[in-house]
Design an enzyme around this catalytic site. Structure first.
Site, PDB file in Angstrom:
ATOM      1  N   GLY A 130     -10.020   4.664   1.583  1.00  0.00           N
ATOM      2  CA  GLY A 130     -10.903   4.245   2.670  1.00  0.00           C
ATOM      3  C   GLY A 130     -10.078   3.801   3.864  1.00  0.00           C
ATOM      4  N   SER A 132      -7.913   1.784   5.873  1.00  0.00           N
ATOM      5  CA  SER A 132      -7.108   0.614   5.520  1.00  0.00           C
ATOM      6  C   SER A 132      -5.670   0.769   5.989  1.00  0.00           C
ATOM      7  CB  SER A 132      -7.090   0.455   3.998  1.00  0.00           C
ATOM      8  OG  SER A 132      -6.765   1.689   3.383  1.00  0.00           O
ATOM      9  N   ALA A 134      -2.110  -0.879   6.220  1.00  0.00           N
ATOM     10  CA  ALA A 134      -1.363  -1.960   5.566  1.00  0.00           C
ATOM     11  C   ALA A 134      -1.151  -3.127   6.534  1.00  0.00           C
ATOM     12  CB  ALA A 134      -0.020  -1.418   5.096  1.00  0.00           C
ATOM     13  N   LYS A 185      -7.908  13.907   5.847  1.00  0.00           N
ATOM     14  CA  LYS A 185      -8.053  13.219   7.139  1.00  0.00           C
ATOM     15  C   LYS A 185      -6.713  13.110   7.856  1.00  0.00           C
ATOM     16  CE  LYS A 185      -6.115   9.291   5.587  1.00  0.00           C
ATOM     17  NZ  LYS A 185      -5.389   8.133   6.050  1.00  0.00           N
ATOM     18  N   ASP A 238     -12.300   6.676   6.906  1.00  0.00           N
ATOM     19  CA  ASP A 238     -10.846   6.849   6.951  1.00  0.00           C
ATOM     20  C   ASP A 238     -10.431   7.778   8.090  1.00  0.00           C
ATOM     21  OD1 ASP A 238      -8.348   6.246   6.062  1.00  0.00           O
ATOM     22  OD2 ASP A 238      -8.477   7.305   4.165  1.00  0.00           O
ATOM     23  N   SER A 248      -1.297   4.491  12.679  1.00  0.00           N
ATOM     24  CA  SER A 248      -1.201   5.683  11.821  1.00  0.00           C
ATOM     25  C   SER A 248       0.062   6.494  12.096  1.00  0.00           C
ATOM     26  CB  SER A 248      -2.429   6.580  12.044  1.00  0.00           C
ATOM     27  OG  SER A 248      -2.173   7.866  11.539  1.00  0.00           O
ATOM     28  N   ASN A 250       0.575   9.458  10.859  1.00  0.00           N
ATOM     29  CA  ASN A 250       0.155  10.843  11.084  1.00  0.00           C
ATOM     30  C   ASN A 250      -0.198  11.061  12.553  1.00  0.00           C
ATOM     31  OD1 ASN A 250       0.014  12.046   8.243  1.00  0.00           O
ATOM     32  ND2 ASN A 250      -1.023  10.081   8.024  1.00  0.00           N
TER      33      ASN A 250
HETATM   34  N1  LIG Z   1       0.449   2.456   4.858  1.00  0.00           N
HETATM   35  C1  LIG Z   1      -0.865   2.387   4.765  1.00  0.00           C
HETATM   36  O1  LIG Z   1      -1.504   1.684   5.551  1.00  0.00           O
HETATM   37  C2  LIG Z   1      -1.618   3.154   3.712  1.00  0.00           C
HETATM   38  C3  LIG Z   1      -2.976   2.871   3.509  1.00  0.00           C
HETATM   39  C4  LIG Z   1      -3.675   3.565   2.527  1.00  0.00           C
HETATM   40  C5  LIG Z   1      -3.008   4.528   1.759  1.00  0.00           C
HETATM   41  N2  LIG Z   1      -1.696   4.776   1.996  1.00  0.00           N
HETATM   42  C6  LIG Z   1      -1.058   5.796   1.162  1.00  0.00           C
HETATM   43  O2  LIG Z   1      -0.225   5.113   0.228  1.00  0.00           O
HETATM   44  C7  LIG Z   1       0.964   5.872  -0.039  1.00  0.00           C
HETATM   45  C8  LIG Z   1       2.174   5.011   0.276  1.00  0.00           C
HETATM   46  O3  LIG Z   1       2.125   4.690   1.657  1.00  0.00           O
HETATM   47  P1  LIG Z   1       3.171   3.717   2.358  1.00  0.00           P
HETATM   48  O4  LIG Z   1       2.759   3.663   3.782  1.00  0.00           O
HETATM   49  O5  LIG Z   1       3.307   2.454   1.596  1.00  0.00           O
HETATM   50  O6  LIG Z   1       4.502   4.608   2.215  1.00  0.00           O
HETATM   51  P2  LIG Z   1       5.997   4.183   2.425  1.00  0.00           P
HETATM   52  O7  LIG Z   1       6.724   5.443   2.700  1.00  0.00           O
HETATM   53  O8  LIG Z   1       6.063   3.044   3.383  1.00  0.00           O
HETATM   54  O9  LIG Z   1       6.436   3.578   0.990  1.00  0.00           O
HETATM   55  C9  LIG Z   1       6.365   4.233  -0.196  1.00  0.00           C
HETATM   56  C10 LIG Z   1       7.199   3.456  -1.225  1.00  0.00           C
HETATM   57  O10 LIG Z   1       7.160   4.211  -2.424  1.00  0.00           O
HETATM   58  C11 LIG Z   1       8.385   4.058  -3.120  1.00  0.00           C
HETATM   59  N3  LIG Z   1       8.955   5.385  -3.360  1.00  0.00           N
HETATM   60  C12 LIG Z   1       9.382   6.300  -2.468  1.00  0.00           C
HETATM   61  N4  LIG Z   1       9.854   7.398  -3.088  1.00  0.00           N
HETATM   62  C13 LIG Z   1       9.710   7.165  -4.416  1.00  0.00           C
HETATM   63  C14 LIG Z   1      10.006   7.921  -5.587  1.00  0.00           C
HETATM   64  N5  LIG Z   1      10.553   9.133  -5.517  1.00  0.00           N
HETATM   65  N6  LIG Z   1       9.690   7.369  -6.803  1.00  0.00           N
HETATM   66  C15 LIG Z   1       9.124   6.136  -6.887  1.00  0.00           C
HETATM   67  N7  LIG Z   1       8.845   5.379  -5.806  1.00  0.00           N
HETATM   68  C16 LIG Z   1       9.122   5.886  -4.594  1.00  0.00           C
HETATM   69  C17 LIG Z   1       9.303   3.219  -2.254  1.00  0.00           C
HETATM   70  O11 LIG Z   1       9.247   1.889  -2.739  1.00  0.00           O
HETATM   71  C18 LIG Z   1       8.690   3.320  -0.872  1.00  0.00           C
HETATM   72  O12 LIG Z   1       8.929   2.201  -0.086  1.00  0.00           O
HETATM   73  C19 LIG Z   1       0.861   7.137   0.840  1.00  0.00           C
HETATM   74  O13 LIG Z   1       0.351   8.191   0.080  1.00  0.00           O
HETATM   75  C20 LIG Z   1      -0.143   6.750   1.916  1.00  0.00           C
HETATM   76  O14 LIG Z   1      -0.869   7.853   2.400  1.00  0.00           O
HETATM   77  C21 LIG Z   1      -0.981   4.101   2.942  1.00  0.00           C
END
Ligand SMILES: NC(=O)c1ccc[n+]([C@@H]2O[C@H](COP(=O)([O-])OP(=O)(O)OC[C@H]3O[C@@H](n4cnc5c(N)ncnc54)[C@H](O)[C@@H]3O)[C@@H](O)[C@H]2O)c1
Length: 334
Positions: A130, A132, A134, A185, A238, A248, A250
């Protein structure tokens, strides 16, 4: 409850903090020593969540065995790392409910990420999705999401663990619809960013959001999703937040391309851009099921085949006239 979060990026940290503020015992895991050391020293991710202090009570570690006997284990890695993370969980004694928050597909198989997880482990799987960012969840900005699962009790347990005056979750059981909304999205957000980078206006962005949603729903329905899911938080909600927000990645990636930066340089500058990878996978999925997806096809040509962005926009504006209300399911032959 014991809640473990795998992936200490922006979203992992924000979810760990939400769980901690609800009184749970929280563990935040990353496979990367350098990342964990930085967080342990400063209790802050200066790059991703500057100014947000991670409470001392959250245990930050590279030792995966510490997550044993969790009630809930959250996978918050990039989508590309979801299978390898699920494989790591095979050796863990009781992960509890597994919640996936990564948004995307698996590249090789074109599978949804909940399918990938269920291929590897037998725990109940919930997808949390949804609007969100971080950056906002970590600062307790009121946020609403869906907890989607075929297992209602598992979804309710996740909702009960995370609900607060800042965090509201709804149940949903349409896994295909919720996961497709979250993954696709990001493509439309890249397109919206490109238009913003070119200096186009609100009209263009609003058109992209609404016609983009139609495309997402068309592919979703072809794959078995419920149409109404796309009008909900994991669909329209979203899409709005990703296409209009300064947070974002993206959208930022698209903006840089619109401003004339090359694709590789823009990727390098922004970091994880799920929409870039999702574009290729959605393009392949659409071909496979015969769904017409003009915006996503043109995004694919811009990102992977060097089509000029202005040519792409001209093509989209001059396509044959259609009735806006025509059925969602339009095969390529129509
Ligand atoms: N950032 C947001 O606001 C947000 C919100 C909703 C959903 N998401 C989704 O959540 C997921 C993570 O987003 P993010 O922004 O935290 O990404 P990010 O790139 O900031 O962090 C991802 C984390 O995953 C871990 N990681 C990376 N490679 C790895 C591997 N090979 N094996 C295990 N762990 C590994 C690391 O700790 C890394 O910091 C994405 O799919 C994103 O679309 C992000």
């Amino acid at each position: 409850m014991k809640i473990s979060v795998l992936g200490s990026g922006g979203w992992g940290i924000a979810l760990a903090m939400s769980a901690e503020s609800n009184g749970h015992q929280v563990l935040l895991w990353s496979p990367f020593e350098s990342e964990v050391n930085e967080l342990l020293v400063s209790r802050e991710s200066k790059k991703l969540l500057k100014g947000v202090k991670i409470p001392e009570s959250i245990n930050i570690t590279t030792n995966l065995s510490l997550i044993e006997n969790s009630d809930i284990t959250i996978i918050a890695t990039p989508s590309i790392a979801v299978r390898e993370t699920a494989v790591r969980l095979k050796n863990i004694k009781s992960t509890g409910i597994v919640v996936n928050v990564a948004k995307g597909f698996e590249a090789e198989s074109l599978k949804r990420l909940s399918e990938v997880i269920s291929n590897e482990i037998s725990a109940p799987v919930v997808v949390m999705s949804g609007p969100s960012h971080a950056e906002e969840v970590a600062r307790k900005v009121p946020t609403s999401l869906v907890a989607c699962s075929k297992d209602y009790d598992a979804a309710r347990a996740v909702i009960d663990a995370f609900s607060s005056e800042f965090f509201r979750l709804y149940t949903n059981d349409d896994m295909v619809g919720v996961e497709l909304g979250g993954a696709l999205k990001n493509i439309i957000a890249v397109a919206a960013g490109i238009c913003d980078g070119l200096g186009l206006g609100d009209n263009t962005r609003a058109a992209l959001i609404t016609r983009g949603l139609t495309e997402i729903a068309r592919l979703g329905v072809a794959l078995g999703a419920k149409e109404r899911t796309f009008a909900g938080l994991s669909g329209l909600g979203d899409l709005i937040v990703t296409c209009t927000s300064r947070h974002s990645r993206n959208h930022r990636f698209g903006e840089l391309i619109g401003q004339g930066l090359g694709i590789k340089d823009a990727l390098q500058e922004v970091g994880t851009v799920e929409g870039y990878y999702a574009t290729e996978l959605a393009y392949k999925l659409a071909l496979k099921v015969g769904a017409e997806m003009p915006i996503i096809s043109k995004c694919y040509e811009v990102l992977y085949q060097n089509l000029d962005v202005k040519e792409a926009i001209k093509y989209l504006m001059l396509r044959p006239i259609r009735d806006e209300q025509e059925s969602l399911w339009i095969s390529k032959q129509d």
